[in-house]
Design a protein around this motif. Structure first.
Motif, PDB file in Angstrom:
ATOM      1  N   SER A 242       0.844  -1.188   0.000  1.00 52.63           N
ATOM      2  CA  SER A 242       0.000   0.000   0.000  1.00 52.63           C
ATOM      3  C   SER A 242       0.882   1.240   0.000  1.00 52.63           C
ATOM      4  CB  SER A 242      -0.927   0.002   1.223  1.00 52.63           C
ATOM      5  OG  SER A 242      -1.668   1.199   1.290  1.00 52.63           O
ATOM      6  N   ASP A 243       0.627   2.134  -0.970  1.00 54.60           N
ATOM      7  CA  ASP A 243       1.384   3.389  -1.023  1.00 54.60           C
ATOM      8  C   ASP A 243       0.941   4.364   0.061  1.00 54.60           C
ATOM      9  OD1 ASP A 243       2.726   2.395  -3.217  1.00 54.60           O
ATOM     10  OD2 ASP A 243       1.300   3.254  -4.656  1.00 54.60           O
ATOM     11  N   LYS A 244      -0.239   4.150   0.625  1.00 54.49           N
ATOM     12  CA  LYS A 244      -0.746   5.054   1.653  1.00 54.49           C
ATOM     13  C   LYS A 244      -0.031   4.877   2.988  1.00 54.49           C
ATOM     14  CE  LYS A 244      -5.384   5.288  -0.367  1.00 54.49           C
ATOM     15  NZ  LYS A 244      -6.835   5.063  -0.121  1.00 54.49           N
ATOM     16  N   ASP A 245       0.500   3.684   3.227  1.00 54.41           N
ATOM     17  CA  ASP A 245       1.230   3.436   4.467  1.00 54.41           C
ATOM     18  C   ASP A 245       2.697   3.765   4.223  1.00 54.41           C
ATOM     19  OD1 ASP A 245       2.583   2.296   6.710  1.00 54.41           O
ATOM     20  OD2 ASP A 245       0.829   1.024   7.073  1.00 54.41           O
ATOM     21  N   THR A 246       3.106   4.943   4.658  1.00 53.81           N
ATOM     22  CA  THR A 246       4.485   5.401   4.431  1.00 53.81           C
ATOM     23  C   THR A 246       5.462   4.836   5.447  1.00 53.81           C
ATOM     24  OG1 THR A 246       4.040   7.373   5.762  1.00 53.81           O
ATOM     25  CG2 THR A 246       3.656   7.532   3.381  1.00 53.81           C
ATOM     26  N   LEU A 247       4.952   4.196   6.492  1.00 55.20           N
ATOM     27  CA  LEU A 247       5.840   3.675   7.531  1.00 55.20           C
ATOM     28  C   LEU A 247       6.401   2.308   7.155  1.00 55.20           C
ATOM     29  CD1 LEU A 247       7.044   4.245  10.325  1.00 55.20           C
ATOM     30  CD2 LEU A 247       5.080   3.033  11.321  1.00 55.20           C
ATOM     31  N   THR A 248       5.509   1.362   6.775  1.00 53.10           N
ATOM     32  CA  THR A 248       5.952   0.009   6.437  1.00 53.10           C
ATOM     33  C   THR A 248       5.760  -0.321   4.959  1.00 53.10           C
ATOM     34  OG1 THR A 248       3.782  -0.934   6.942  1.00 53.10           O
ATOM     35  CG2 THR A 248       5.357  -0.757   8.761  1.00 53.10           C
ATOM     36  N   GLY A 249       4.903   0.426   4.291  1.00 61.26           N
ATOM     37  CA  GLY A 249       4.622   0.138   2.892  1.00 61.26           C
ATOM     38  C   GLY A 249       3.619  -0.972   2.694  1.00 61.26           C
ATOM     39  N   PHE A 250       3.022  -1.462   3.780  1.00 60.09           N
ATOM     40  CA  PHE A 250       2.040  -2.530   3.710  1.00 60.09           C
ATOM     41  C   PHE A 250       0.800  -2.157   4.522  1.00 60.09           C
ATOM     42  CE2 PHE A 250       6.011  -4.676   2.777  1.00 60.09           C
ATOM     43  CZ  PHE A 250       5.668  -5.553   1.758  1.00 60.09           C
ATOM     44  N   LYS A 251      -0.319  -2.750   4.157  1.00 63.72           N
ATOM     45  CA  LYS A 251      -1.564  -2.580   4.890  1.00 63.72           C
ATOM     46  C   LYS A 251      -2.067  -3.947   5.339  1.00 63.72           C
ATOM     47  CE  LYS A 251      -6.322  -0.920   4.556  1.00 63.72           C
ATOM     48  NZ  LYS A 251      -7.367  -0.321   3.686  1.00 63.72           N
ATOM     49  N   LYS A 252      -2.396  -4.042   6.644  1.00 69.75           N
ATOM     50  CA  LYS A 252      -2.910  -5.282   7.196  1.00 69.75           C
ATOM     51  C   LYS A 252      -4.417  -5.186   7.380  1.00 69.75           C
ATOM     52  CE  LYS A 252       1.288  -6.652   9.696  1.00 69.75           C
ATOM     53  NZ  LYS A 252       1.853  -7.024  11.019  1.00 69.75           N
ATOM     54  N   THR A 253      -5.095  -6.281   7.048  1.00 69.56           N
ATOM     55  CA  THR A 253      -6.547  -6.353   7.202  1.00 69.56           C
ATOM     56  C   THR A 253      -6.905  -7.640   7.939  1.00 69.56           C
ATOM     57  OG1 THR A 253      -6.878  -5.149   5.118  1.00 69.56           O
ATOM     58  CG2 THR A 253      -8.768  -6.352   6.032  1.00 69.56           C
ATOM     59  N   MET A 254      -7.607  -7.493   9.054  1.00 74.12           N
ATOM     60  CA  MET A 254      -8.029  -8.663   9.816  1.00 74.12           C
ATOM     61  C   MET A 254      -9.280  -9.253   9.175  1.00 74.12           C
ATOM     62  SD  MET A 254      -7.423 -10.688  12.352  1.00 74.12           S
ATOM     63  CE  MET A 254      -6.226  -9.760  13.310  1.00 74.12           C
ATOM     64  N   LEU A 255      -9.209 -10.516   8.781  1.00 73.82           N
ATOM     65  CA  LEU A 255     -10.347 -11.202   8.178  1.00 73.82           C
ATOM     66  C   LEU A 255     -11.216 -11.878   9.240  1.00 73.82           C
ATOM     67  CD1 LEU A 255      -8.596 -12.838   5.084  1.00 73.82           C
ATOM     68  CD2 LEU A 255      -9.836 -10.663   5.186  1.00 73.82           C
ATOM     69  N   ILE A 256     -10.587 -12.713  10.055  1.00 71.87           N
ATOM     70  CA  ILE A 256     -11.282 -13.404  11.147  1.00 71.87           C
ATOM     71  C   ILE A 256     -10.411 -13.274  12.387  1.00 71.87           C
ATOM     72  CG2 ILE A 256     -12.207 -15.574  12.011  1.00 71.87           C
ATOM     73  CD1 ILE A 256     -12.670 -16.451   9.158  1.00 71.87           C
ATOM     74  N   ASP A 257     -10.948 -12.639  13.404  1.00 72.73           N
ATOM     75  CA  ASP A 257     -10.170 -12.394  14.612  1.00 72.73           C
ATOM     76  C   ASP A 257     -10.068 -13.651  15.474  1.00 72.73           C
ATOM     77  OD1 ASP A 257      -8.767 -10.511  16.371  1.00 72.73           O
ATOM     78  OD2 ASP A 257     -10.433 -10.878  17.729  1.00 72.73           O
ATOM     79  N   ALA A 258     -11.137 -14.432  15.521  1.00 73.85           N
ATOM     80  CA  ALA A 258     -11.108 -15.653  16.333  1.00 73.85           C
ATOM     81  C   ALA A 258     -12.153 -16.635  15.833  1.00 73.85           C
ATOM     82  CB  ALA A 258     -11.345 -15.326  17.800  1.00 73.85           C
ATOM     83  N   LEU A 259     -11.694 -17.747  15.317  1.00 78.33           N
ATOM     84  CA  LEU A 259     -12.566 -18.854  14.921  1.00 78.33           C
ATOM     85  C   LEU A 259     -12.139 -20.061  15.755  1.00 78.33           C
ATOM     86  CD1 LEU A 259     -14.697 -20.246  13.132  1.00 78.33           C
ATOM     87  CD2 LEU A 259     -12.871 -20.657  11.459  1.00 78.33           C
ATOM     88  N   SER A 260     -12.971 -20.440  16.713  1.00 75.84           N
ATOM     89  CA  SER A 260     -12.570 -21.454  17.690  1.00 75.84           C
ATOM     90  C   SER A 260     -13.428 -22.706  17.592  1.00 75.84           C
ATOM     91  CB  SER A 260     -12.674 -20.887  19.111  1.00 75.84           C
ATOM     92  OG  SER A 260     -11.829 -19.764  19.266  1.00 75.84           O
ATOM     93  N   ILE A 261     -12.773 -23.828  17.755  1.00 74.82           N
ATOM     94  CA  ILE A 261     -13.431 -25.119  17.854  1.00 74.82           C
ATOM     95  C   ILE A 261     -12.884 -25.797  19.100  1.00 74.82           C
ATOM     96  CG2 ILE A 261     -13.848 -27.345  16.744  1.00 74.82           C
ATOM     97  CD1 ILE A 261     -13.230 -26.012  14.064  1.00 74.82           C
ATOM     98  N   SER A 262     -13.766 -26.217  20.004  1.00 72.74           N
ATOM     99  CA  SER A 262     -13.307 -26.831  21.245  1.00 72.74           C
ATOM    100  C   SER A 262     -14.285 -27.919  21.666  1.00 72.74           C
ATOM    101  CB  SER A 262     -13.170 -25.789  22.354  1.00 72.74           C
ATOM    102  OG  SER A 262     -14.421 -25.190  22.635  1.00 72.74           O
ATOM    103  N   GLY A 263     -13.809 -28.803  22.505  1.00 73.62           N
ATOM    104  CA  GLY A 263     -14.656 -29.885  23.002  1.00 73.62           C
ATOM    105  C   GLY A 263     -13.925 -30.668  24.067  1.00 73.62           C
ATOM    106  N   ASN A 264     -14.555 -31.759  24.520  1.00 71.11           N
ATOM    107  CA  ASN A 264     -13.934 -32.614  25.516  1.00 71.11           C
ATOM    108  C   ASN A 264     -14.448 -34.035  25.374  1.00 71.11           C
ATOM    109  OD1 ASN A 264     -16.292 -33.072  27.518  1.00 71.11           O
ATOM    110  ND2 ASN A 264     -16.246 -30.840  27.288  1.00 71.11           N
ATOM    111  N   TYR A 265     -13.713 -34.947  25.957  1.00 67.82           N
ATOM    112  CA  TYR A 265     -14.055 -36.372  25.932  1.00 67.82           C
ATOM    113  C   TYR A 265     -13.997 -36.878  27.366  1.00 67.82           C
ATOM    114  CZ  TYR A 265     -14.056 -41.279  24.516  1.00 67.82           C
ATOM    115  OH  TYR A 265     -14.380 -42.604  24.344  1.00 67.82           O
ATOM    116  N   ASP A 266     -15.131 -37.343  27.878  1.00 70.21           N
ATOM    117  CA  ASP A 266     -15.236 -37.809  29.255  1.00 70.21           C
ATOM    118  C   ASP A 266     -14.916 -39.291  29.313  1.00 70.21           C
ATOM    119  OD1 ASP A 266     -16.000 -38.498  31.873  1.00 70.21           O
ATOM    120  OD2 ASP A 266     -17.431 -36.842  31.941  1.00 70.21           O
ATOM    121  N   LEU A 267     -13.864 -39.649  30.038  1.00 75.39           N
ATOM    122  CA  LEU A 267     -13.423 -41.038  30.102  1.00 75.39           C
ATOM    123  C   LEU A 267     -14.277 -41.892  31.030  1.00 75.39           C
ATOM    124  CD1 LEU A 267      -9.573 -40.394  30.348  1.00 75.39           C
ATOM    125  CD2 LEU A 267     -10.858 -41.071  28.317  1.00 75.39           C
ATOM    126  N   ILE A 268     -15.074 -41.267  31.886  1.00 72.87           N
ATOM    127  CA  ILE A 268     -15.843 -42.013  32.882  1.00 72.87           C
ATOM    128  C   ILE A 268     -17.273 -42.276  32.442  1.00 72.87           C
ATOM    129  CG2 ILE A 268     -16.732 -41.897  35.258  1.00 72.87           C
ATOM    130  CD1 ILE A 268     -14.235 -40.531  36.085  1.00 72.87           C
TER     131      ILE A 268
END
Length: 275
Positions: A242-268
């Protein structure tokens, strides 16, 4: 709320009165006392000369929380009829306290983090429940003024790491998508340390129940637990020129901040072990 400068300790005292205009109930909590100790490292004092690399036992942290309260819920008609002795009988009181001991160990050149912990809690109630069955349709539940304690202990261990993946996408500004995957695997064992009471129904069957099921602080564990836990957290972002970012020359865009999958298995459990 009172804080103590230079100490990880805070204490508080409060009183609350709430009224529900639909049910005509009053809820009075007078008072609630709390004491909290934020994470501290008790074994750091074992080394008199704290120079050099931190040793493993010095990273063992501990927290402590305590709550004591006196609370009651009653119909507002008891106030209008001056039946204060009945209001007094509605009050329940108890003490709840918990502590956690935890540390973090780095494995495989800091690429994995192992976090073992022990959680202990106990609840002291000054009222208990007693049940009995008179006939096929009537079960009598009485509240008695008797002090009793229930407790829980939980043994936990968790293993986590962070994985980075990069994908180049076709486009004018040569965008790159970064995928951060944070997998975690753990094990939790919670034994049932509390005894239940029982009564005989009309079919001569023994029905178990907790003596604290109507107390101020009720039991949270009624049987042993042996659980394997797992989770996968994902983050996606793009990076493009990105030419607009004069500091790093790049622009970052967050697409998905947190996509979580979780679970558990009960042995008893006998069935439905996977959540």
């Amino acid at each position: 709320l009172r804080y103590f400068p230079g100490k990880p300790v805070s204490m508080g005292l409060k009183t609350s009165i709430r009224q529900n205009s639909q049910t005509h109930n009053f809820t009075v909590t007078a008072p609630v006392f709390t004491a909290n100790v934020t994470r501290f490292f008790p074994l750091k004092t074992l080394r008199r000369n704290p120079v050099g690399k931190t040793r493993w036992y010095e990273q063992i942290g501990m927290t402590y929380n305590l709550e004591a309260q006196n609370s009651a819920t009653f119909h507002d008609s008891l106030i209008s009829k001056n039946r204060y002795s009945e209001i007094q009988k509605k009050f329940q009181n108890g003490i709840s306290q918990s502590t956690t001991i935890q540390t973090t160990v780095s494995l495989f050149e800091n690429t994995w983090k192992l976090t073992p912990s022990v959680n202990y809690s106990n609840r002291i109630n000054f009222q208990q429940t007693r049940r009995s069955q008179l006939n096929d349709t009537t079960i009598v539940t009485d509240t008695i003024q008797q002090t009793g304690m229930s407790q829980n202990i939980s043994l936990n261990v968790q293993l986590t790491t962070v994985l980075y993946s990069y994908y180049r996408i076709v486009g004018k500004n040569k965008p790159i998508m970064r995928h951060i995957l944070t997998p975690s695997f753990g094990y939790r064992y919670v034994p049932n340390l509390n005894k239940s009471l029982s009564y005989q129904n009309t079919a001569q069957q023994s029905i178990n129940y907790s003596p604290f099921e109507t107390s101020l602080y009720r039991e949270s564990v009624t049987q042993d637990q042996s659980i394997i836990t797992f989770g996968f957290n994902n983050t996606f972002e793009t990076k493009r020129k990105s030419d607009k970012d004069t500091l790093t020359g790049f622009k970052k865009t967050m697409l998905i901040d947190a996509l979580s999958i979780s679970g558990n298995y009960d042995l008893i459990k006998d069935s439905m072990k996977l959540s």
